[in-house]
Design a protein around this motif. Structure first.
Motif, short mmCIF file in Angstrom:
data_model
loop_
_atom_site.label_atom_id
_atom_site.label_comp_id
_atom_site.label_asym_id
_atom_site.label_seq_id
_atom_site.Cartn_x
_atom_site.Cartn_y
_atom_site.Cartn_z
N ILE A 158 -3.60 -24.03 -0.09
CA ILE A 158 -3.50 -22.64 0.32
C ILE A 158 -4.88 -22.00 0.35
CG2 ILE A 158 -2.62 -20.36 -0.31
CD1 ILE A 158 -0.13 -21.71 -1.39
N HIS A 159 -5.25 -21.48 1.51
CA HIS A 159 -6.55 -20.82 1.65
C HIS A 159 -6.50 -19.37 1.25
CE1 HIS A 159 -9.29 -23.62 4.07
NE2 HIS A 159 -8.35 -24.33 3.51
N ALA A 160 -5.38 -18.72 1.57
CA ALA A 160 -5.27 -17.30 1.26
C ALA A 160 -3.81 -16.89 1.20
CB ALA A 160 -6.00 -16.46 2.30
N MET A 161 -3.54 -15.94 0.34
CA MET A 161 -2.23 -15.31 0.28
C MET A 161 -2.46 -13.82 0.48
SD MET A 161 -0.43 -17.39 -2.88
CE MET A 161 1.26 -16.99 -2.42
N THR A 162 -1.63 -13.22 1.31
CA THR A 162 -1.88 -11.84 1.74
C THR A 162 -0.59 -11.03 1.73
OG1 THR A 162 -3.67 -12.60 3.17
CG2 THR A 162 -2.81 -10.40 3.59
N TRP A 163 -0.72 -9.76 1.35
CA TRP A 163 0.37 -8.79 1.50
C TRP A 163 0.07 -7.91 2.70
CZ3 TRP A 163 4.86 -8.98 -0.91
CH2 TRP A 163 4.95 -9.64 -2.13
N TYR A 164 1.08 -7.75 3.54
CA TYR A 164 1.01 -6.84 4.67
C TYR A 164 2.11 -5.79 4.50
CZ TYR A 164 -2.03 -10.02 7.32
OH TYR A 164 -3.07 -10.80 7.74
N ARG A 165 1.89 -4.63 5.12
CA ARG A 165 2.91 -3.58 5.14
C ARG A 165 3.19 -3.20 6.59
NH1 ARG A 165 0.60 0.34 2.18
NH2 ARG A 165 -0.43 1.26 4.01
N GLN A 166 4.46 -2.98 6.85
CA GLN A 166 4.85 -2.55 8.20
C GLN A 166 5.77 -1.35 8.10
OE1 GLN A 166 6.84 -5.50 10.65
NE2 GLN A 166 5.95 -4.59 12.49
N THR A 167 5.51 -0.36 8.94
CA THR A 167 6.36 0.80 9.05
C THR A 167 6.92 0.84 10.47
OG1 THR A 167 4.42 2.15 9.57
CG2 THR A 167 5.16 2.11 7.28
N PRO A 168 8.03 1.54 10.67
CA PRO A 168 8.68 1.55 11.99
C PRO A 168 7.73 1.95 13.11
CG PRO A 168 10.14 2.50 10.37
CD PRO A 168 8.82 2.28 9.68
N GLU A 202 0.04 -4.17 8.76
CA GLU A 202 -1.34 -3.92 8.36
C GLU A 202 -1.60 -4.57 7.02
OE1 GLU A 202 -2.02 0.26 7.96
OE2 GLU A 202 -0.30 0.57 6.64
N LEU A 203 -2.81 -5.08 6.89
CA LEU A 203 -3.17 -5.77 5.66
C LEU A 203 -3.26 -4.80 4.51
CD1 LEU A 203 -5.78 -8.56 5.29
CD2 LEU A 203 -5.87 -6.62 3.73
N VAL A 204 -2.70 -5.21 3.38
CA VAL A 204 -2.77 -4.41 2.16
C VAL A 204 -3.74 -5.06 1.18
CG1 VAL A 204 -1.50 -3.53 0.18
CG2 VAL A 204 -0.42 -3.55 2.45
N ALA A 205 -3.54 -6.35 0.92
CA ALA A 205 -4.40 -7.05 -0.04
C ALA A 205 -4.33 -8.54 0.21
CB ALA A 205 -3.99 -6.74 -1.48
N THR A 260 5.12 3.73 1.65
CA THR A 260 6.45 3.30 2.07
C THR A 260 6.38 2.32 3.22
OG1 THR A 260 7.55 5.32 1.33
CG2 THR A 260 8.63 4.09 3.09
N GLY A 261 7.22 1.30 3.18
CA GLY A 261 7.27 0.32 4.25
C GLY A 261 7.88 -0.98 3.78
N VAL A 262 7.92 -1.93 4.67
CA VAL A 262 8.36 -3.28 4.31
C VAL A 262 7.11 -4.11 4.05
CG1 VAL A 262 9.62 -5.33 5.01
CG2 VAL A 262 10.45 -3.08 5.70
N GLY A 311 10.19 -10.24 3.81
CA GLY A 311 9.80 -8.88 3.46
C GLY A 311 10.64 -8.28 2.35
N THR A 312 10.04 -7.31 1.68
CA THR A 312 10.74 -6.54 0.64
C THR A 312 10.40 -5.06 0.87
OG1 THR A 312 11.12 -6.32 -1.75
CG2 THR A 312 8.86 -6.81 -1.06
N ARG A 313 11.41 -4.23 0.79
CA ARG A 313 11.23 -2.82 1.17
C ARG A 313 10.81 -1.98 -0.02
NH1 ARG A 313 12.58 0.06 5.46
NH2 ARG A 313 13.71 -1.73 6.36
#
Length: 125
Positions: free
Chosen positions: A31-41, A46-49, A90-92, A118-120
């Motif tokens: 694994i090179h990278a693990m990333t959290w993204y957030r999406q809104t309607p 978009e990248l979070v961390a 707020t987002g998924v 995803g998790t809301r």
């Protein structure tokens, strides 16, 4: 194939905290990278961390100083500690894993990435 399962999303009031978790399983290689993204309607993810294999982390401007990403390598899990949440958070939230895989029939490698369902997270004002 790599399976990713996110958990920890919830409804929380502004100023509260949450801990999101992403567990990776299946055909895990390097694994090179693990990333959290957030999406809104109506918006793109978009990248979070991000946390890289060497432990370096990258945060969005909104996440910096409030969120902390960590990885438990032996368990192939990633955790996002979110503090002082605001309605704008707020987002998924989606987990993404980028890993190095051997191209079948060759001695070359390529980077492939995988997504969870995803998790809301909902933050009320």
């Amino acid at each position: 194939q790599v399976q990713l399962v996110e958990s920890g999303g919830d409804f929380v009031q502004a100023g509260g905290s949450l801990r999101l978790r992403c567990a990776a399983s299946g055909a895990i290689t390097i694994i090179h990278a693990m990333t959290w993204y957030r999406q809104t309607p109506g918006n793109q993810r978009e990248l979070v961390a991000t946390i890289r294999r060497d432990g370096r982390t990258v945060y969005s401007d909104s996440a910096k100083d409030r969120f902390t990403v960590s990885r438990e390598g032996a368990e192939n899990t990633m955790t996002l500690h979110m503090n002082n949440l605001s309605p704008e958070d707020t987002g998924v939230y989606y987990c993404n894993v980028e890993q190095r895989e051997l191209i079948p029939g060759t001695s070359f490698f390529e980077l492939n990435d995988y997504w969870g369902e995803g998790t809301r997270v909902t933050v009320s004002s």
